[in-house]
Design an enzyme around this catalytic site. Structure first.
Site, short mmCIF file in Angstrom:
data_model
loop_
_atom_site.label_atom_id
_atom_site.label_comp_id
_atom_site.label_asym_id
_atom_site.label_seq_id
_atom_site.Cartn_x
_atom_site.Cartn_y
_atom_site.Cartn_z
N CYS A 1 66.83 9.68 8.93
CA CYS A 1 67.51 9.85 7.87
C CYS A 1 67.39 7.87 6.95
O CYS A 1 67.99 6.66 7.15
CB CYS A 1 69.23 9.62 7.21
N CYS B 1 75.54 5.03 4.22
CA CYS B 1 76.59 6.49 4.78
C CYS B 1 76.76 5.82 5.78
O CYS B 1 75.65 4.91 6.37
CB CYS B 1 75.51 7.49 5.22
N CYS C 1 72.29 9.40 11.51
CA CYS C 1 71.55 9.59 11.95
C CYS C 1 70.24 9.03 11.84
O CYS C 1 69.79 8.73 11.43
CB CYS C 1 71.11 11.23 10.05
S1 SF4 Z 1 71.49 12.26 6.65
FE1 SF4 Z 1 71.97 10.71 6.56
S2 SF4 Z 1 73.33 10.82 4.40
FE2 SF4 Z 1 73.30 12.18 5.48
S3 SF4 Z 1 75.18 12.33 7.11
FE3 SF4 Z 1 73.28 11.29 8.20
S4 SF4 Z 1 73.11 9.50 7.53
FE4 SF4 Z 1 74.82 10.21 6.14
#
Ligand code: SF4
Length: 380
Positions: A124, A117, A121
């Site tokens: 995460c 991704c 975040c």
């Molecule tokens: S929580 Fe993780 S998988 Fe979901 S958008 Fe944020 S970085 Fe990407």
């Protein structure tokens, strides 16, 4: 000439192509039914098509399985993580979550739309591996068909995808796995068209939820195309100062812009947007934050999912604070404050935390430090 991937085409796209090649469009409907109702893996098996059509389709289109199942891990709470590899060796993960512990049927399937991704975040684990690539529509849809195949094997029945239509093994689909679905807009929307097609798997839009971190222009575009598909927004912070730190996307689309897009979202009557709020102890879980959240949702038709953070296998720190879930009584206090102010609050249990299948844990172990390794199941 390289062949087109037939499993990444919607029925309308296939009908158009058939028309262009002088074929009757109803032939595309027949092919679609073979692919998604019967689950055939070769054109030769499409026995109601003329033999010469079957062989010309095989010349033009590829019908290779988009994903191979590498491993499955069963959690003590009944959820199952399915780890796949794409043809180019990238990991893709889905999680089957039981509606209740009493039945193995009636499952929610959480699917991925990207391998890795790009959204960054901070809480995460998937973010730490970066974006490998967006998945094709075929790779997204295959997570559902392969999961149905897995359930059939577990149930000891012959695999027939159409059984899902009558028995509803997978009752709900959530696009909340690895990746940001709206960052792979074409892949996600094409997969939705394939999944909801009544000649195919026939999922109702009411049973599908797509989650986003708040890509404002894409939220608007998505609402125009799929107003009846559920929308969830991963919020996690009620102020820009805090959200900027937790979710870099907020520096591009701040809370004011996000709220405007949600206020203008073309929601059907009686439907609400889901706000996902993961609670981190000492970071976003105080009464002050609850009040700020209440203030932010004013004027929006929303319900709130309050989710205790699932610690990753390696601790993550934000501003020197190690991320942890709040104590259950703190979580209750937070949720009750919102309820007392007439907000619908669901306290979502976290599934699969012991198998690396909880939110933000997907593929974390497999892709650490940029390495891809095939995981062999350590569980008995
Ligand atoms: S929580 Fe993780 S998988 Fe979901 S958008 Fe944020 S970085 Fe990407």
């Amino acid at each position: 000439m390289s062949k087109s991937d037939i499993l990444s085409l919607t029925r309308d796209e296939l009908r158009e192509r058939f028309l262009e090649s002088g074929l009757q469009p109803y032939r595309a409907d027949q092919v679609f039914q073979w692919l998604y109702r019967k689950g055939v893996s070769s054109f030769e098996d499409m026995t109601n098509l003329p033999r010469d059509l079957r062989s010309s389709l095989a010349d033009v289109y590829s019908l290779e399985a988009p994903l191979s199942l590498v491993t499955t891990r069963q959690s003590s709470d009944g959820s199952v993580k399915l780890a796949f590899h794409t043809h180019d060796g990238l990991p893709v993960e889905s999680v089957l979550i039981p509606a209740s512990t009493r039945t193995r049927r009636k499952l929610t399937l959480c699917v991925s739309t990207q391998s890795g991704c790009a959204m960054g975040c901070v809480f995460c684990a998937t973010a730490r591996i970066g974006l490998r690539r967006s998945l094709t529509p075929a790779e997204i849809v295959a997570q559902i068909t392969e999961s149905l195949r897995f359930i059939a094997t577990e149930e000891g029945t012959r695999f027939r995808p159409e059984d899902n239509l009558t028995e509803r093994w997978i009752t709900n689909l959530v696009f909340m796995g690895m990746g940001e679905p709206l960052h792979n807009f074409r892949g996600t929307t094409t997969a939705l068209r394939i999944l909801m097609d009544t000649h195919g798997l026939g999922f109702s839009s009411r049973r599908i939820t797509v989650s986003t971190v708040g890509l404002v222009p894409k939220i608007r575009e998505f609402g125009r195309l799929f107003p009846r598909v559920g929308l969830a927004v991963s919020l996690n912070a009620p102020t820009d100062a805090l959200r900027d730190r937790l979710m870099p996307v907020n520096r591009t689309y701040n809370l004011r812009q996000l709220k405007k897009a949600l206020r203008e979202y073309p929601l059907p009557p009686r439907r609400r947007i889901t706000i996902e709020y993961v609670l981190f102890r000492g970071i976003n879980d105080s009464m002050k934050h609850a009040r700020q959240l209440l203030d932010w949702i004013k004027g929006l038709r929303v319900k709130i999912n309050v989710i205790p953070y699932n610690p990753d296998f390696d601790p993550i720190t934000v501003d020197g604070v190690t991320l942890e879930p709040p104590a259950p009584e703190e979580r209750e206090k937070f949720a009750n404050y919102l309820r007392e102010h007439d907000v619908t609050v669901l306290e979502r249990r976290s599934f699969g935390s012991d198998i690396g299948a909880a939110c933000g844990q997907l593929s974390a172990r497999e892709l650490r430090n940029g390495e891809i390794t095939v995981v062999t199941d350590p569980e008995p």
